[in-house]
Design a protein around this motif. Sequence first.
Motif, PDB file in Angstrom:
ATOM      1  N   THR A  76      11.952  32.978  19.523  1.00 29.86           N
ATOM      2  CA  THR A  76      12.156  33.480  20.885  1.00 29.86           C
ATOM      3  C   THR A  76      12.849  34.832  20.802  1.00 29.86           C
ATOM      4  OG1 THR A  76      12.582  31.191  21.476  1.00 29.86           O
ATOM      5  CG2 THR A  76      13.153  32.849  23.132  1.00 29.86           C
ATOM      6  N   VAL A  77      12.305  35.824  21.465  1.00 25.62           N
ATOM      7  CA  VAL A  77      12.922  37.153  21.405  1.00 25.62           C
ATOM      8  C   VAL A  77      14.262  37.149  22.135  1.00 25.62           C
ATOM      9  CG1 VAL A  77      12.689  39.593  22.051  1.00 25.62           C
ATOM     10  CG2 VAL A  77      10.712  38.338  21.174  1.00 25.62           C
ATOM     11  N   LEU A  78      14.265  36.646  23.366  1.00 24.75           N
ATOM     12  CA  LEU A  78      15.504  36.634  24.142  1.00 24.75           C
ATOM     13  C   LEU A  78      15.648  35.290  24.848  1.00 24.75           C
ATOM     14  CD1 LEU A  78      18.007  37.962  25.493  1.00 24.75           C
ATOM     15  CD2 LEU A  78      16.457  38.846  27.240  1.00 24.75           C
ATOM     16  N   ASP A  79      16.755  34.624  24.583  1.00 26.66           N
ATOM     17  CA  ASP A  79      17.045  33.345  25.228  1.00 26.66           C
ATOM     18  C   ASP A  79      18.184  33.581  26.219  1.00 26.66           C
ATOM     19  OD1 ASP A  79      18.044  30.881  25.935  1.00 26.66           O
ATOM     20  OD2 ASP A  79      18.312  30.150  23.881  1.00 26.66           O
ATOM     21  N   THR A  80      17.915  33.321  27.495  1.00 28.99           N
ATOM     22  CA  THR A  80      18.918  33.596  28.535  1.00 28.99           C
ATOM     23  C   THR A  80      19.526  32.307  29.081  1.00 28.99           C
ATOM     24  OG1 THR A  80      17.274  33.565  30.300  1.00 28.99           O
ATOM     25  CG2 THR A  80      17.675  35.688  29.246  1.00 28.99           C
ATOM     26  N   SER A  81      19.298  31.195  28.389  1.00 30.66           N
ATOM     27  CA  SER A  81      19.676  29.903  28.965  1.00 30.66           C
ATOM     28  C   SER A  81      21.185  29.710  29.110  1.00 30.66           C
ATOM     29  CB  SER A  81      19.073  28.757  28.142  1.00 30.66           C
ATOM     30  OG  SER A  81      19.564  28.836  26.820  1.00 30.66           O
ATOM     31  N   THR A  82      21.978  30.468  28.345  1.00 36.76           N
ATOM     32  CA  THR A  82      23.432  30.357  28.537  1.00 36.76           C
ATOM     33  C   THR A  82      23.988  31.676  29.066  1.00 36.76           C
ATOM     34  OG1 THR A  82      23.647  30.819  26.185  1.00 36.76           O
ATOM     35  CG2 THR A  82      23.930  28.528  26.850  1.00 36.76           C
ATOM     36  N   ALA A  83      23.307  32.212  30.070  1.00 38.68           N
ATOM     37  CA  ALA A  83      23.690  33.494  30.655  1.00 38.68           C
ATOM     38  C   ALA A  83      25.180  33.529  30.992  1.00 38.68           C
ATOM     39  CB  ALA A  83      22.876  33.723  31.936  1.00 38.68           C
ATOM     40  N   PRO A  84      25.878  34.673  30.787  1.00 39.13           N
ATOM     41  CA  PRO A  84      25.383  35.922  30.198  1.00 39.13           C
ATOM     42  C   PRO A  84      25.630  36.027  28.690  1.00 39.13           C
ATOM     43  CG  PRO A  84      27.541  36.302  31.137  1.00 39.13           C
ATOM     44  CD  PRO A  84      27.259  34.815  31.268  1.00 39.13           C
ATOM     45  N   PRO A 524      26.638  32.677  39.734  1.00 42.82           N
ATOM     46  CA  PRO A 524      27.116  32.333  38.385  1.00 42.82           C
ATOM     47  C   PRO A 524      26.243  31.292  37.683  1.00 42.82           C
ATOM     48  CG  PRO A 524      28.877  32.118  40.027  1.00 42.82           C
ATOM     49  CD  PRO A 524      27.617  32.370  40.779  1.00 42.82           C
ATOM     50  N   GLU A 525      25.412  30.580  38.429  1.00 44.27           N
ATOM     51  CA  GLU A 525      24.548  29.560  37.806  1.00 44.27           C
ATOM     52  C   GLU A 525      23.243  30.161  37.291  1.00 44.27           C
ATOM     53  OE1 GLU A 525      25.600  26.491  37.323  1.00 44.27           O
ATOM     54  OE2 GLU A 525      27.447  27.209  38.285  1.00 44.27           O
ATOM     55  N   SER A 526      22.972  31.394  37.672  1.00 44.09           N
ATOM     56  CA  SER A 526      21.665  31.967  37.369  1.00 44.09           C
ATOM     57  C   SER A 526      21.420  32.130  35.872  1.00 44.09           C
ATOM     58  CB  SER A 526      21.529  33.335  38.049  1.00 44.09           C
ATOM     59  OG  SER A 526      20.330  33.948  37.628  1.00 44.09           O
ATOM     60  N   LYS A 527      20.211  31.831  35.455  1.00 44.14           N
ATOM     61  CA  LYS A 527      19.793  32.029  34.062  1.00 44.14           C
ATOM     62  C   LYS A 527      18.882  33.252  33.952  1.00 44.14           C
ATOM     63  CE  LYS A 527      21.638  28.055  33.072  1.00 44.14           C
ATOM     64  NZ  LYS A 527      23.094  28.279  32.964  1.00 44.14           N
ATOM     65  N   ASP A 528      18.797  33.985  35.036  1.00 39.66           N
ATOM     66  CA  ASP A 528      17.901  35.144  35.082  1.00 39.66           C
ATOM     67  C   ASP A 528      18.727  36.401  34.821  1.00 39.66           C
ATOM     68  OD1 ASP A 528      16.284  37.253  35.762  1.00 39.66           O
ATOM     69  OD2 ASP A 528      15.644  36.406  37.688  1.00 39.66           O
ATOM     70  N   TRP A 529      18.335  37.160  33.819  1.00 35.73           N
ATOM     71  CA  TRP A 529      19.168  38.314  33.471  1.00 35.73           C
ATOM     72  C   TRP A 529      19.291  39.321  34.610  1.00 35.73           C
ATOM     73  CZ3 TRP A 529      16.725  42.909  33.889  1.00 35.73           C
ATOM     74  CH2 TRP A 529      15.363  42.994  33.580  1.00 35.73           C
ATOM     75  N   HIS A 530      18.331  39.310  35.519  1.00 37.10           N
ATOM     76  CA  HIS A 530      18.404  40.258  36.641  1.00 37.10           C
ATOM     77  C   HIS A 530      19.679  40.074  37.465  1.00 37.10           C
ATOM     78  CE1 HIS A 530      14.058  40.277  35.770  1.00 37.10           C
ATOM     79  NE2 HIS A 530      14.091  41.517  36.229  1.00 37.10           N
ATOM     80  N   ASP A 531      20.268  38.896  37.361  1.00 31.79           N
ATOM     81  CA  ASP A 531      21.468  38.607  38.150  1.00 31.79           C
ATOM     82  C   ASP A 531      22.766  38.977  37.441  1.00 31.79           C
ATOM     83  OD1 ASP A 531      20.092  37.575  40.353  1.00 31.79           O
ATOM     84  OD2 ASP A 531      19.788  35.662  39.316  1.00 31.79           O
ATOM     85  N   TRP A 532      22.655  39.548  36.246  1.00 35.91           N
ATOM     86  CA  TRP A 532      23.852  39.783  35.452  1.00 35.91           C
ATOM     87  C   TRP A 532      23.959  41.223  34.945  1.00 35.91           C
ATOM     88  CZ3 TRP A 532      27.441  35.966  35.058  1.00 35.91           C
ATOM     89  CH2 TRP A 532      27.035  34.657  35.336  1.00 35.91           C
ATOM     90  N   PRO A 533      24.146  42.190  35.828  1.00 42.64           N
ATOM     91  CA  PRO A 533      24.314  43.556  35.303  1.00 42.64           C
ATOM     92  C   PRO A 533      25.590  43.646  34.446  1.00 42.64           C
ATOM     93  CG  PRO A 533      24.318  43.547  37.728  1.00 42.64           C
ATOM     94  CD  PRO A 533      24.253  42.116  37.280  1.00 42.64           C
ATOM     95  N   TYR A 534      25.470  44.361  33.336  1.00 46.99           N
ATOM     96  CA  TYR A 534      26.621  44.572  32.444  1.00 46.99           C
ATOM     97  C   TYR A 534      27.477  45.710  33.002  1.00 46.99           C
ATOM     98  CZ  TYR A 534      29.232  46.383  28.430  1.00 46.99           C
ATOM     99  OH  TYR A 534      30.229  46.840  27.613  1.00 46.99           O
ATOM    100  N   PHE A 535      28.741  45.411  33.275  1.00 44.59           N
ATOM    101  CA  PHE A 535      29.666  46.396  33.833  1.00 44.59           C
ATOM    102  C   PHE A 535      30.375  47.092  32.676  1.00 44.59           C
ATOM    103  CE2 PHE A 535      34.173  46.985  35.313  1.00 44.59           C
ATOM    104  CZ  PHE A 535      33.934  48.041  36.185  1.00 44.59           C
ATOM    105  N   ALA A 536      30.076  48.375  32.494  1.00 41.34           N
ATOM    106  CA  ALA A 536      30.565  49.088  31.314  1.00 41.34           C
ATOM    107  C   ALA A 536      32.016  49.540  31.453  1.00 41.34           C
ATOM    108  CB  ALA A 536      29.664  50.297  31.039  1.00 41.34           C
ATOM    109  N   GLY A 537      32.502  49.637  32.684  1.00 39.27           N
ATOM    110  CA  GLY A 537      33.875  50.118  32.860  1.00 39.27           C
ATOM    111  C   GLY A 537      33.981  51.628  32.827  1.00 39.27           C
ATOM    112  N   ASP A 538      32.858  52.314  32.917  1.00 36.23           N
ATOM    113  CA  ASP A 538      32.864  53.775  32.963  1.00 36.23           C
ATOM    114  C   ASP A 538      32.326  54.257  34.303  1.00 36.23           C
ATOM    115  OD1 ASP A 538      33.862  54.678  30.483  1.00 36.23           O
ATOM    116  OD2 ASP A 538      31.959  54.283  29.494  1.00 36.23           O
ATOM    117  N   GLY A 539      32.905  55.340  34.807  1.00 39.28           N
ATOM    118  CA  GLY A 539      32.333  56.024  35.948  1.00 39.28           C
ATOM    119  C   GLY A 539      31.238  56.955  35.452  1.00 39.28           C
TER     120      GLY A 539
END
Length: 709
Positions: A76-84, A524-539
Amino acid sequence: MADDLNDVTDDETNESSEAQIAVHWREENYYDPPAALTAQANASDPAIRDQFTEDKFPDCFTAYADLLTWYKPWDTVLDTSTAPFWKWFVGGELNASYNCVDRHVETHPNKAALIWLPEPESEAHQAITYRELYVRVNEFAAVLKELGLKAGDRITFHMPMVPELPVAMLAAARLGVVHSQVFAGFSGTAAGHRIADSGSTVLVTMDGYYRSGDLLDHKVKADEAVEAAAKEGQQVDKVLVFRRYPGQYSAKTPMVEGRDVFVDDLLAAHKGEIVEPARLSATDPLFLMYTSGTTGRPKGCQHSIGGYMSYVAGTSKYYQDIHPDDTYWCMADIGWITGHSYIVYGPLALGTTSVMYEGTPNYPDAGRPWRIAQQLGVNIFHTSPTAIRMLRKVGPDEPAKYNYHFKTMTTVGEPIEPEVWRWYYETVGKGEAAITDTWWQTETGGFLGSTLPGIDKMKPGSCGPAALGIYPVILDEDSNEVPRGSGKAGNICIRAPWPGVFQTIWGQPDRFVSTYYAKYNKDPESKDWHDWPYFAGDGATEAADGYFRILGRVDDVINVAGHRLGTKELESAALTVSEVAEAAAVPVVDDIRGRAVEMYISLKPGVEASADVENKVKVAIETDIGKIARPKNIWIVPDMPKTRSGKIMRRVIAATSNFTDTGDITTLANPEVVDKIREQVQSAKRAKGEVPRELSETEEHEIKSFGQE
Ligand code: WTA
């Protein structure tokens, strides 16, 4: 384009959403990639971007994974089952040490893998072939094995820039032992905290190393580290001490009987021993890299073997444009993520020659880097804005004296001022090299934003477009998307996972989710990566051409010479001084280091301000963190500016230190203190000749919003 940006009106200055404030950025001119570079580049056809468009995600990244040798391919290329907690290349098996060493021994055993330059010019450089690296990695792996270390155990290194460091990393990786290298410039105490956090029972260090002409006693820090770890309940059983000069001890600190051992003694019993690389799962951890955040406890960013190795190999190929015959020199320290990804793992995975230098760039003079480049025929050069600013200041004409030719040059770790960029381009690069300004983080494993050197035009001050397969978005505080290309500032996030992203914070999974993903997650229950943007902490801003400009941290982190220092860590160190009641750390713009730290201190009732207290605070910070964190100034003030709820308003003191407007202070409980502090600090700074130049737009933006929620 500049005109579009100026159209932005000022009517949205909503106090709560700093991110929405329109910023009138000045635009810079473009520079074309050099034709000779394009002709030979690994990425020379813009169509490469079509292979990484969103409809091809996540499979597009198999092109990176295919650069490695796998014992068993992934299912599997990407497994999102334990998002994020993303899992890349699941089911795959590989070994990082095999990929960086063994497979190149099969094809080009006698080529230099590493070339190490000692700081003293009287000492010859050492070229370590892939064959020799193989021997040394195996022998050291045998030593680690003898100590009982096995896959999944952690080991801490507190090593300077010597070839023994990559040897040790690759030996650990060979066994699946998770390494945690702590920057040698950090104090023993800082190393001790990291030993305890990672649960390491073995510390690997060195007796001494050269910095600016001095052979430093480094072993003393091991004793401090072991003691600090013990205070947190972590016992270190063995301290392995490499010797800068084998057979001869360069430190004054005594060895501790039963605990400390010289590595050259241990190696004697393992001459020529071969340790088969372990078949490890792609999702097993390769290493931890600690970084600062908004609490006093550092974060051990955990990187995977399969995803991380794929990402650094791929980005080294396309962004560093590494070919097998290149001589590549990254002047960073392996103690930081840049050195892990772009001195050791990326370049060696590609089988190139990676140069390492022990000392400071301007030792014995500002011509040293260019002499090294000329001597070794370096053609790819990689450094930080701080080093560039420093070399420009102390040796602006030095590069012209040496005969070297770079095809690409990288800058990383901090924003680079356009005039500094132009010196790098014209004087260091002699107008013939492409510059990649690479934006990324310890957490991200590899580049997130950068131009492709053979394809994209460069724009000073902007890192460029998103890296291949990276889909950024700029969000405001209310989760609204800042319109693309609008030039408006907001929080830069990455919408989809990528293979280099860290897996978790060691031992702090909740903090991993809350720091990086919770802000913009709606389910928070979503397993879809679209629901989990990575917040970089940069402006950041995105201009109409799709180029990103990074404005700096939006959290309580100060970026000193490209090193992230948490204000909480600085403040807790200051608070260990018994006279101190309150402490606040703020950034001050510095011509060389980008930012320096200034500490504001208020004292307990009845305690008088004195040089003695100031000195105690300085020593406390150097002991707890290291000399890199030493404040430029320590101001003992009668009171701190505070909100009615008692929170120190750091942006007000940051503005004071930087001679800029303190902004709105009507929400302060004690506004009268602001004038007092300004008078005290600014008159002292004037007397010392420390009035800063006028701040740039980005600097102004950072200072005025520093420490704001
Ligand atoms: C900053 C270093 C502007 C940014 C690889 C980021 C940059 C932090 C750039 C990460 C750049 C890094 N331009 N700012 N090209 N690169 N930064 O974890 O604020 O030591 O969040 O990783 O450095 O620092 P770190």
